[in-house]
Design an enzyme around this catalytic site. Sequence first.
Site, PDB file in Angstrom:
ATOM      1  N   MET A   3       0.737   7.651   2.516  1.00 26.27           N
ATOM      2  CA  MET A   3       1.157   7.205   3.847  1.00 26.27           C
ATOM      3  C   MET A   3       2.158   6.048   3.772  1.00 26.27           C
ATOM      4  O   MET A   3       3.202   6.067   4.433  1.00 26.27           O
ATOM      5  CB  MET A   3      -0.054   6.795   4.684  1.00 26.27           C
ATOM      6  CG  MET A   3      -0.937   7.939   5.118  1.00 26.27           C
ATOM      7  SD  MET A   3      -0.113   9.103   6.223  1.00 26.27           S
ATOM      8  CE  MET A   3       0.002   8.132   7.729  1.00 26.27           C
ATOM      9  N   GLY A  32       0.864  -1.179   0.000  1.00 23.30           N
ATOM     10  CA  GLY A  32       0.000   0.000   0.000  1.00 23.30           C
ATOM     11  C   GLY A  32       0.896   1.223   0.000  1.00 23.30           C
ATOM     12  O   GLY A  32       1.384   1.644   1.047  1.00 23.30           O
ATOM     13  N   LEU A  33       1.172   1.732  -1.183  1.00 24.06           N
ATOM     14  CA  LEU A  33       2.187   2.789  -1.296  1.00 24.06           C
ATOM     15  C   LEU A  33       1.587   4.109  -1.765  1.00 24.06           C
ATOM     16  O   LEU A  33       2.197   4.850  -2.535  1.00 24.06           O
ATOM     17  CB  LEU A  33       3.314   2.337  -2.234  1.00 24.06           C
ATOM     18  CG  LEU A  33       4.039   1.060  -1.803  1.00 24.06           C
ATOM     19  CD1 LEU A  33       5.036   0.613  -2.876  1.00 24.06           C
ATOM     20  CD2 LEU A  33       4.765   1.256  -0.464  1.00 24.06           C
ATOM     21  N   LYS A  87     -13.933  12.930   8.266  1.00 24.65           N
ATOM     22  CA  LYS A  87     -13.762  11.606   7.661  1.00 24.65           C
ATOM     23  C   LYS A  87     -14.394  10.520   8.516  1.00 24.65           C
ATOM     24  O   LYS A  87     -14.473   9.378   8.105  1.00 24.65           O
ATOM     25  CB  LYS A  87     -12.270  11.309   7.428  1.00 24.65           C
ATOM     26  CG  LYS A  87     -11.702  12.154   6.281  1.00 24.65           C
ATOM     27  CD  LYS A  87     -10.565  11.464   5.538  1.00 24.65           C
ATOM     28  CE  LYS A  87      -9.264  11.695   6.230  1.00 24.65           C
ATOM     29  NZ  LYS A  87      -8.095  11.140   5.555  1.00 24.65           N
ATOM     30  N   GLU A  97      -8.578  15.482  19.005  1.00 18.67           N
ATOM     31  CA  GLU A  97      -8.161  16.440  17.969  1.00 18.67           C
ATOM     32  C   GLU A  97      -9.368  17.292  17.528  1.00 18.67           C
ATOM     33  O   GLU A  97      -9.260  18.513  17.389  1.00 18.67           O
ATOM     34  CB  GLU A  97      -7.582  15.632  16.809  1.00 18.67           C
ATOM     35  CG  GLU A  97      -7.151  16.400  15.592  1.00 18.67           C
ATOM     36  CD  GLU A  97      -6.707  15.427  14.490  1.00 18.67           C
ATOM     37  OE1 GLU A  97      -5.908  14.503  14.774  1.00 18.67           O
ATOM     38  OE2 GLU A  97      -7.173  15.577  13.345  1.00 18.67           O
ATOM     39  N   SER A 123      -0.268   8.457  13.687  1.00 16.46           N
ATOM     40  CA  SER A 123      -0.750   9.829  13.542  1.00 16.46           C
ATOM     41  C   SER A 123       0.378  10.743  13.106  1.00 16.46           C
ATOM     42  O   SER A 123       1.533  10.537  13.456  1.00 16.46           O
ATOM     43  CB  SER A 123      -1.329  10.349  14.849  1.00 16.46           C
ATOM     44  OG  SER A 123      -1.706  11.708  14.686  1.00 16.46           O
ATOM     45  N   GLY A 124      -0.009  11.747  12.365  1.00 15.69           N
ATOM     46  CA  GLY A 124       0.974  12.746  11.951  1.00 15.69           C
ATOM     47  C   GLY A 124       0.895  13.039  10.470  1.00 15.69           C
ATOM     48  O   GLY A 124       1.691  13.811   9.945  1.00 15.69           O
ATOM     49  N   HIS A 126      -7.575   9.669  20.101  1.00 14.86           N
ATOM     50  CA  HIS A 126      -6.670  10.754  19.695  1.00 14.86           C
ATOM     51  C   HIS A 126      -7.382  11.659  18.687  1.00 14.86           C
ATOM     52  O   HIS A 126      -7.380  12.889  18.811  1.00 14.86           O
ATOM     53  CB  HIS A 126      -5.389  10.166  19.092  1.00 14.86           C
ATOM     54  CG  HIS A 126      -4.575  11.152  18.298  1.00 14.86           C
ATOM     55  ND1 HIS A 126      -4.941  11.568  17.034  1.00 14.86           N
ATOM     56  CD2 HIS A 126      -3.441  11.820  18.596  1.00 14.86           C
ATOM     57  CE1 HIS A 126      -4.059  12.454  16.600  1.00 14.86           C
ATOM     58  NE2 HIS A 126      -3.141  12.615  17.518  1.00 14.86           N
ATOM     59  N   ASN A 127      -7.995  11.061  17.695  1.00 15.25           N
ATOM     60  CA  ASN A 127      -8.669  11.868  16.673  1.00 15.25           C
ATOM     61  C   ASN A 127      -9.868  12.608  17.249  1.00 15.25           C
ATOM     62  O   ASN A 127     -10.137  13.747  16.861  1.00 15.25           O
ATOM     63  CB  ASN A 127      -9.107  10.991  15.498  1.00 15.25           C
ATOM     64  CG  ASN A 127      -7.935  10.601  14.617  1.00 15.25           C
ATOM     65  OD1 ASN A 127      -6.805  10.505  15.096  1.00 15.25           O
ATOM     66  ND2 ASN A 127      -8.178  10.375  13.348  1.00 15.25           N
ATOM     67  N   VAL A 182      -3.207   0.386   3.427  1.00 17.83           N
ATOM     68  CA  VAL A 182      -4.164   0.645   2.346  1.00 17.83           C
ATOM     69  C   VAL A 182      -5.419   1.301   2.912  1.00 17.83           C
ATOM     70  O   VAL A 182      -5.553   1.481   4.127  1.00 17.83           O
ATOM     71  CB  VAL A 182      -4.548  -0.645   1.576  1.00 17.83           C
ATOM     72  CG1 VAL A 182      -3.310  -1.284   0.960  1.00 17.83           C
ATOM     73  CG2 VAL A 182      -5.280  -1.631   2.471  1.00 17.83           C
ATOM     74  N   LYS A 197      -5.936   5.429  18.960  1.00 19.45           N
ATOM     75  CA  LYS A 197      -5.844   6.347  17.810  1.00 19.45           C
ATOM     76  C   LYS A 197      -7.187   7.029  17.562  1.00 19.45           C
ATOM     77  O   LYS A 197      -7.246   8.224  17.247  1.00 19.45           O
ATOM     78  CB  LYS A 197      -5.396   5.584  16.557  1.00 19.45           C
ATOM     79  CG  LYS A 197      -5.481   6.383  15.243  1.00 19.45           C
ATOM     80  CD  LYS A 197      -4.447   7.498  15.168  1.00 19.45           C
ATOM     81  CE  LYS A 197      -4.750   8.584  14.137  1.00 19.45           C
ATOM     82  NZ  LYS A 197      -4.826   8.175  12.764  1.00 19.45           N
TER      83      LYS A 197
HETATM   84  P1  NDP Z   1      -5.625   5.788   0.777  1.00 16.04           P
HETATM   85  O1  NDP Z   1      -6.429   5.673   1.997  1.00 16.04           O
HETATM   86  O2  NDP Z   1      -5.995   6.806  -0.224  1.00 16.04           O
HETATM   87  O3  NDP Z   1      -5.536   4.347   0.091  1.00 16.04           O
HETATM   88  C1  NDP Z   1      -4.878   4.160  -1.132  1.00 16.04           C
HETATM   89  C2  NDP Z   1      -4.071   2.892  -1.101  1.00 16.04           C
HETATM   90  O4  NDP Z   1      -4.920   1.766  -0.856  1.00 16.04           O
HETATM   91  C3  NDP Z   1      -3.396   2.628  -2.424  1.00 16.04           C
HETATM   92  O5  NDP Z   1      -2.146   2.031  -2.181  1.00 16.04           O
HETATM   93  C4  NDP Z   1      -4.362   1.659  -3.088  1.00 16.04           C
HETATM   94  O6  NDP Z   1      -3.783   0.865  -4.095  1.00 16.04           O
HETATM   95  C5  NDP Z   1      -4.743   0.820  -1.918  1.00 16.04           C
HETATM   96  N1  NDP Z   1      -5.973   0.071  -2.135  1.00 16.04           N
HETATM   97  C6  NDP Z   1      -7.232   0.566  -2.211  1.00 16.04           C
HETATM   98  N2  NDP Z   1      -8.103  -0.426  -2.409  1.00 16.04           N
HETATM   99  C7  NDP Z   1      -7.394  -1.583  -2.484  1.00 16.04           C
HETATM  100  C8  NDP Z   1      -7.735  -2.940  -2.644  1.00 16.04           C
HETATM  101  N3  NDP Z   1      -9.007  -3.327  -2.775  1.00 16.04           N
HETATM  102  N4  NDP Z   1      -6.742  -3.856  -2.656  1.00 16.04           N
HETATM  103  C9  NDP Z   1      -5.466  -3.479  -2.510  1.00 16.04           C
HETATM  104  N5  NDP Z   1      -5.069  -2.208  -2.331  1.00 16.04           N
HETATM  105  C10 NDP Z   1      -6.034  -1.274  -2.305  1.00 16.04           C
HETATM  106  O7  NDP Z   1      -4.077   6.018   1.173  1.00 16.04           O
HETATM  107  P2  NDP Z   1      -3.369   6.894   2.299  1.00 16.04           P
HETATM  108  O8  NDP Z   1      -1.933   6.722   2.093  1.00 16.04           O
HETATM  109  O9  NDP Z   1      -3.921   8.279   2.387  1.00 16.04           O
HETATM  110  O10 NDP Z   1      -3.795   6.182   3.656  1.00 16.04           O
HETATM  111  C11 NDP Z   1      -3.499   4.838   3.920  1.00 16.04           C
HETATM  112  C12 NDP Z   1      -4.095   4.436   5.237  1.00 16.04           C
HETATM  113  O11 NDP Z   1      -3.539   5.247   6.262  1.00 16.04           O
HETATM  114  C13 NDP Z   1      -5.601   4.644   5.329  1.00 16.04           C
HETATM  115  O12 NDP Z   1      -6.159   3.618   6.109  1.00 16.04           O
HETATM  116  C14 NDP Z   1      -5.732   5.969   6.039  1.00 16.04           C
HETATM  117  O13 NDP Z   1      -6.970   6.101   6.711  1.00 16.04           O
HETATM  118  C15 NDP Z   1      -4.566   5.886   6.991  1.00 16.04           C
HETATM  119  N6  NDP Z   1      -4.042   7.154   7.466  1.00 16.04           N
HETATM  120  C16 NDP Z   1      -3.963   8.225   6.652  1.00 16.04           C
HETATM  121  C17 NDP Z   1      -3.469   9.430   7.119  1.00 16.04           C
HETATM  122  C18 NDP Z   1      -3.356  10.574   6.197  1.00 16.04           C
HETATM  123  O14 NDP Z   1      -2.996  11.657   6.676  1.00 16.04           O
HETATM  124  N7  NDP Z   1      -3.607  10.411   4.912  1.00 16.04           N
HETATM  125  C19 NDP Z   1      -3.012   9.584   8.499  1.00 16.04           C
HETATM  126  C20 NDP Z   1      -3.060   8.371   9.253  1.00 16.04           C
HETATM  127  C21 NDP Z   1      -3.573   7.224   8.749  1.00 16.04           C
HETATM  128  P3  NDP Z   1      -3.765   1.381  -5.638  1.00 16.04           P
HETATM  129  O15 NDP Z   1      -2.636   2.312  -5.746  1.00 16.04           O
HETATM  130  O16 NDP Z   1      -3.572   0.129  -6.418  1.00 16.04           O
HETATM  131  O17 NDP Z   1      -5.098   2.034  -5.888  1.00 16.04           O
END
Ligand code: NDP
Length: 478
Positions: free
Chosen positions: A13, A9-10, A260, A189, A128-129, A185-186, A74, A182
């Site tokens: 985050m 999950g790249l 959210k 927040e 968090s962050g 925490h939110n 992810v 967490k």
């Molecule tokens: P997103 O929540 O936008 O998720 C996107 C990622 O999820 C992509 O890598 C995507 O893959 C993957 N994905 C989505 N659906 C699937 C699936 N069915 N199977 C496999 N992979 C899937 O990404 P963020 O980086 O923003 O956040 C990641 C996590 O971290 C989330 O749970 C979020 O709530 C949490 N988080 C986020 C924060 C923030 O500030 N953004 C802070 C703290 C936690 P692909 O590229 O193939 O679509």
Amino acid sequence: STAQIGVTGLAVMGRNLARNLARHGYAVAVHNRSHARTRSLVDEHGGEGVFVPAESMADFVAALERPRKVVVMVKAGGPTDAVIDELIPLLEPGDIVVDAGNAHFPDTRRREAELKKHGLHFVGTGVSGGEEGALNGPSIMPGGSKESYAALGPILEDIAAQVDGEPCCAHVGPDGAGHFVKMVHNGIEYADMQLIAEAYDLLRQGLGASAAEIAGIFAEWNTGDLESYLIEITAQVLAHTDAETGAAFVDVVLDQAEQKGTGRWTVQNGLDLGVPITGIAEATFARALSGSVPQRAAAAGVLPASTEEWAVPAGDRDAFVEDVRLALYASKVVAYSQGFDQIAAASEEFGWDIDRGEVARIWRGGCIIRARFLNRITEAYQRDADLPLLLADEYFTGAVGNGVAAWRRVVSEAALHGVPVPAFASSLAYYDGVRAERLPAALIQAQRDFFGAHTYRRVDRDGVFHTEWSGDRAEEKR
Ligand code: NDP
């Protein structure tokens, strides 16, 4: 096997977490459903450390040293389940799956129980962050087994934010404890942001001050007890001018706050556990009110206000600013006290044995609510780990006590001049409620017994009683 840990999950985050790990010298296997993200990570940041890119989940798992440590980053919900289902047949007993996304804690409990059946450790971890924290050091709140923490903890502690030489990461407790903390925490927040917004509104309306002038007040506050990330960024936001219009930036932003959903989860859980988290609830509802567009349109200019024009007299302005500061601090202590009560209640309910002092400690850096005063919370729980009420700790009775008169003046002025301060006002009401020697709850019990024979207890005798309200009004012991 060449990688010590893997991240799947790249998006923003996961990518930043992987870079943080690589920068700390860990060889990191990286994987994403669509390979383009994996490629761009390695193309753009491959020089920062050792990345082992994998196109398939099988190759990704095969690249990991045992026990394997897989960080799943992810989208929360269904996608997390989909990735876990894909991982299970590829893993072996003893391997560790870390969900670092924003999962709802009941999902984490379910997943932990499921993976246990396969001999796998599941570590639901609050992070968090935001993206900046993920890259440079977040606050990390891992749940799961002690055994998994022994293997994983040192790595997480390495990449977490560091404050006074201590990592902002500690084992919170079993199964869903990390994601629960967490979530709270939110919620805190939300409360903190709402309180800051109310303080801003009071200063703006009471002083007739510009956003830029209020930026100066917040910057000044940030040198004292209120020092925190949220106060600091508030000063920066208020000082910002919109490039296009030249207006204060805050004045060109639509006044409808979005969410959210973690605030809502926190409030729902507060209701489930029966913990009065009024600061968080008011903050969540204040966002909902701001987004109640038809209702606001129907009310604006229509509902009578019966208020006077407000202008704090020139000679009282400094005192008013100080009153608002004290009211903000006191309300903030209430919101945190309530949040820590919620953690204590959940810890009891789920058998998590959460150390609240440690929670405050790992929130001191990396996360959105990082603040100087979290040290005071840690110290309070060090004095008494079972403290029933944070507000009743000797430090906080003094700190809040200093501001009570100011707090009352601010809430009264707000009411008199029609400035909505739901979080300030409900925090003060909570304060007065929790310190009251006798509450009108006695009348509620009497009413309940009257219409529903729900019974009551007495102040002078043990036992449960009912009064024959429809008959001779005699009292009988049940
Ligand atoms: P997103 O929540 O936008 O998720 C996107 C990622 O999820 C992509 O890598 C995507 O893959 C993957 N994905 C989505 N659906 C699937 C699936 N069915 N199977 C496999 N992979 C899937 O990404 P963020 O980086 O923003 O956040 C990641 C996590 O971290 C989330 O749970 C979020 O709530 C949490 N988080 C986020 C924060 C923030 O500030 N953004 C802070 C703290 C936690 P692909 O590229 O193939 O679509």
